[in-house]
Write a protein that holds these residues in place. Structure first.
Motif, PDB file in Angstrom:
ATOM      1  N   GLU A  51     -18.553  -6.579   1.162  1.00 46.97           N
ATOM      2  CA  GLU A  51     -18.906  -7.161  -0.124  1.00 46.97           C
ATOM      3  C   GLU A  51     -17.919  -6.792  -1.228  1.00 46.97           C
ATOM      4  O   GLU A  51     -17.679  -7.583  -2.147  1.00 46.97           O
ATOM      5  CB  GLU A  51     -20.314  -6.701  -0.538  1.00 46.97           C
ATOM      6  N   ARG A  52     -17.329  -5.608  -1.150  1.00 47.75           N
ATOM      7  CA  ARG A  52     -16.428  -5.142  -2.209  1.00 47.75           C
ATOM      8  C   ARG A  52     -14.953  -5.369  -1.874  1.00 47.75           C
ATOM      9  O   ARG A  52     -14.071  -5.032  -2.674  1.00 47.75           O
ATOM     10  CB  ARG A  52     -16.646  -3.633  -2.467  1.00 47.75           C
ATOM     11  N   TRP A  53     -14.690  -5.949  -0.720  1.00 46.95           N
ATOM     12  CA  TRP A  53     -13.317  -6.118  -0.244  1.00 46.95           C
ATOM     13  C   TRP A  53     -12.490  -6.944  -1.231  1.00 46.95           C
ATOM     14  O   TRP A  53     -12.899  -8.002  -1.694  1.00 46.95           O
ATOM     15  CB  TRP A  53     -13.337  -6.802   1.119  1.00 46.95           C
ATOM     16  N   GLY A  54     -11.310  -6.422  -1.564  1.00 45.60           N
ATOM     17  CA  GLY A  54     -10.419  -7.115  -2.484  1.00 45.60           C
ATOM     18  C   GLY A  54     -10.726  -6.852  -3.937  1.00 45.60           C
ATOM     19  O   GLY A  54     -10.022  -7.347  -4.821  1.00 45.60           O
ATOM     20  N   VAL A  79     -12.597  -2.087  -3.132  1.00 38.44           N
ATOM     21  CA  VAL A  79     -12.262  -1.627  -1.781  1.00 38.44           C
ATOM     22  C   VAL A  79     -10.959  -2.322  -1.422  1.00 38.44           C
ATOM     23  O   VAL A  79     -10.911  -3.557  -1.311  1.00 38.44           O
ATOM     24  CB  VAL A  79     -13.364  -1.971  -0.762  1.00 38.44           C
ATOM     25  N   VAL A  80      -9.894  -1.547  -1.292  1.00 40.02           N
ATOM     26  CA  VAL A  80      -8.554  -2.117  -1.180  1.00 40.02           C
ATOM     27  C   VAL A  80      -7.804  -1.502   0.016  1.00 40.02           C
ATOM     28  O   VAL A  80      -8.273  -0.558   0.637  1.00 40.02           O
ATOM     29  CB  VAL A  80      -7.756  -1.889  -2.476  1.00 40.02           C
ATOM     30  N   HIS A  81      -6.632  -2.070   0.302  1.00 42.65           N
ATOM     31  CA  HIS A  81      -5.902  -1.604   1.489  1.00 42.65           C
ATOM     32  C   HIS A  81      -4.436  -1.268   1.214  1.00 42.65           C
ATOM     33  O   HIS A  81      -3.769  -0.709   2.081  1.00 42.65           O
ATOM     34  CB  HIS A  81      -5.945  -2.681   2.570  1.00 42.65           C
ATOM     35  N   CYS A  82      -3.913  -1.616   0.038  1.00 40.68           N
ATOM     36  CA  CYS A  82      -2.477  -1.457  -0.196  1.00 40.68           C
ATOM     37  C   CYS A  82      -2.215  -0.836  -1.562  1.00 40.68           C
ATOM     38  O   CYS A  82      -2.493  -1.467  -2.595  1.00 40.68           O
ATOM     39  CB  CYS A  82      -1.780  -2.815  -0.105  1.00 40.68           C
ATOM     40  N   PRO A  83      -1.680   0.384  -1.613  1.00 42.56           N
ATOM     41  CA  PRO A  83      -1.390   1.023  -2.911  1.00 42.56           C
ATOM     42  C   PRO A  83      -0.414   0.211  -3.760  1.00 42.56           C
ATOM     43  O   PRO A  83      -0.541   0.174  -4.994  1.00 42.56           O
ATOM     44  CB  PRO A  83      -0.779   2.373  -2.505  1.00 42.56           C
ATOM     45  N   TYR A  84       0.540  -0.452  -3.119  1.00 44.62           N
ATOM     46  CA  TYR A  84       1.536  -1.197  -3.880  1.00 44.62           C
ATOM     47  C   TYR A  84       0.959  -2.497  -4.441  1.00 44.62           C
ATOM     48  O   TYR A  84       1.465  -3.037  -5.425  1.00 44.62           O
ATOM     49  CB  TYR A  84       2.765  -1.460  -3.021  1.00 44.62           C
ATOM     50  N   ALA A 127     -14.542   5.614  -7.484  1.00 49.11           N
ATOM     51  CA  ALA A 127     -14.427   4.333  -8.190  1.00 49.11           C
ATOM     52  C   ALA A 127     -13.628   3.298  -7.405  1.00 49.11           C
ATOM     53  O   ALA A 127     -13.670   2.104  -7.721  1.00 49.11           O
ATOM     54  CB  ALA A 127     -13.777   4.552  -9.552  1.00 49.11           C
ATOM     55  N   ALA A 128     -12.904   3.751  -6.400  1.00 51.62           N
ATOM     56  CA  ALA A 128     -12.128   2.841  -5.549  1.00 51.62           C
ATOM     57  C   ALA A 128     -12.022   3.469  -4.165  1.00 51.62           C
ATOM     58  O   ALA A 128     -11.946   4.693  -4.040  1.00 51.62           O
ATOM     59  CB  ALA A 128     -10.736   2.601  -6.123  1.00 51.62           C
ATOM     60  N   LEU A 129     -12.019   2.619  -3.146  1.00 51.39           N
ATOM     61  CA  LEU A 129     -11.940   3.120  -1.774  1.00 51.39           C
ATOM     62  C   LEU A 129     -10.843   2.402  -1.021  1.00 51.39           C
ATOM     63  O   LEU A 129     -10.794   1.163  -0.992  1.00 51.39           O
ATOM     64  CB  LEU A 129     -13.275   2.917  -1.052  1.00 51.39           C
ATOM     65  N   HIS A 130      -9.952   3.195  -0.444  1.00 51.58           N
ATOM     66  CA  HIS A 130      -8.873   2.635   0.370  1.00 51.58           C
ATOM     67  C   HIS A 130      -9.315   2.621   1.830  1.00 51.58           C
ATOM     68  O   HIS A 130      -9.766   3.636   2.361  1.00 51.58           O
ATOM     69  CB  HIS A 130      -7.605   3.486   0.219  1.00 51.58           C
ATOM     70  N   VAL A 131      -9.198   1.465   2.468  1.00 56.07           N
ATOM     71  CA  VAL A 131      -9.506   1.356   3.893  1.00 56.07           C
ATOM     72  C   VAL A 131      -8.322   0.692   4.596  1.00 56.07           C
ATOM     73  O   VAL A 131      -7.518  -0.008   3.965  1.00 56.07           O
ATOM     74  CB  VAL A 131     -10.788   0.536   4.157  1.00 56.07           C
ATOM     75  N   THR A 132      -8.219   0.924   5.887  1.00 52.23           N
ATOM     76  CA  THR A 132      -7.157   0.304   6.679  1.00 52.23           C
ATOM     77  C   THR A 132      -7.779  -0.688   7.649  1.00 52.23           C
ATOM     78  O   THR A 132      -8.363  -0.291   8.659  1.00 52.23           O
ATOM     79  CB  THR A 132      -6.360   1.365   7.464  1.00 52.23           C
TER      80      THR A 132
END
Length: 322
Positions: free
Chosen positions: A127-130, A133-138, A226-231
């Motif tokens: 639900e939070r993807w993009g 909830v993100v995947h790329c620091p750059y 406040a933000a979650l990095h996933v692969t």
């Protein structure tokens, strides 16, 4: 009632993202007849904006693609909505079958269909993807800078991802989740950079007022975030790619994560090129667009060589008939 057969295009492009549309524009500008077949499900469709693309930073992905489609059509290219499910070869090139039964013919084929993100099965991530909830620091690091950032460890690269994200925030937490225990060296690095390690499996995400506020562990403890990095794992199960015999298998029998291409984007199949995330899962919008342009140049050069060969053969045949 059958579908009316279309004329043979010089190039059929599967995928209307940054790579596919950039290739289409370049080929149209080379006076090639081009058809883009797009399924309408861009990988970055849920992102708030495109980032790191000079002069387009923050632009909504849908707006970028709409502008690209307009430019391709303005240069004579055709774009159709549909899903390509298989391709067969013949004397003139390729016949591509779409899911709705239409058949499209082309001399060359460019696959720029990207891939799907297979996300960890933790409630709230989809639900939070993009968003948060993100995947790329750059791609997203600037937007989440100086916030409490979590890293969900589902892959061995999680430690390095946590250390990388430390560049954007001094509040980074590595959620060990189901990953292997960090080595002594990794723990030393994390400690030196003040990255917190939280052991225990993650159960879900805590959401309040349409924003991520924390990570809920199986123990019930909530860690503010406040933000979650996933692969995510790239998923490229494509019947089109399989029909061309291009998708290798990994040692465990699963489809390979990307297609192998040479420096110009040409695949192992004659007449077939590929560009974008389908060849490079880490490619951002700008690099995917560049790959599409490079592949388009190579495809046009290949068609030029074929045009010359056919012209020479025709001239010889004409001379013999005189």
């Amino acid at each position: 009632m059958g579908h009316e057969r279309n004329p043979t295009y010089d190039v059929l492009i599967v995928g209307g993202g940054a790579a596919g549309l950039s290739a289409a524009l370049m080929l149209c500008r080379s006076l090639r007849s081009v058809l883009v077949v797009d399924a309408g499900a861009p990988r970055n469709g849920r992102s708030v904006g495109v980032h790191g693309f000079l002069s387009r930073d923050g632009m909504a992905p849908a707006d970028l693609l709409a502008a690209g489609r307009e430019e391709v059509r303005a240069h004579g290219g055709d774009i159709t909505t549909g899903k390509a499910i298989s391709a067969s070869t013949g004397p003139g090139g390729f016949t591509v079958l779409l899911q709705d039964g239409r058949k499209m013919d082309s001399r060359r084929l460019l696959i720029a269909s990207g891939f799907e993100d297979e996300l960890p099965e933790v409630p709230g991530i989809e639900e939070r993807w993009g968003r948060d909830v993100v995947h790329c620091p750059y791609c997203h690091g600037w937007e989440i800078r100086h916030q409490a950032i979590g890293v969900l460890a589902t892959e061995p690269t999680a430690v390095q991802e946590a250390l990388l994200l430390r560049q954007w925030s001094d509040n980074v937490t590595l959620f060990q989740h189901v990953m292997h225990t960090p080595t002594a060296e990794e723990r030393e690095q994390l400690r030196a950079r003040a990255v917190t390690i939280v052991e225990g499996e993650v159960q879900s995400l805590q959401i309040a007022e349409d924003a991520l506020t924390g990570v809920v562990l199986a123990s019930g403890k909530v860690v503010p975030c406040a933000a979650l990095h996933v692969t995510p794992r790239p998923r490229t199960r494509s019947t089109l790619i399989q029909s061309l015999g291009l998708q290798d298998a990994t040692p465990d029998g699963a489809p390979a994560q990307h297609l192998k291409v040479d420096e110009d984007g040409q695949t192992a199949a004659s007449g077939v090129w590929a560009a974008g995330n389908v060849t490079d899962p880490s490619a951002q919008v700008a690099t995917a667009a560049a790959a599409g342009i490079k592949a388009a140049s190579a495809i046009n050069a290949d068609l030029v060589a074929e045009d010359i060969s056919q012209a020479v053969a025709a001239a010889k045949q004409y001379g013999m008939s005189q």
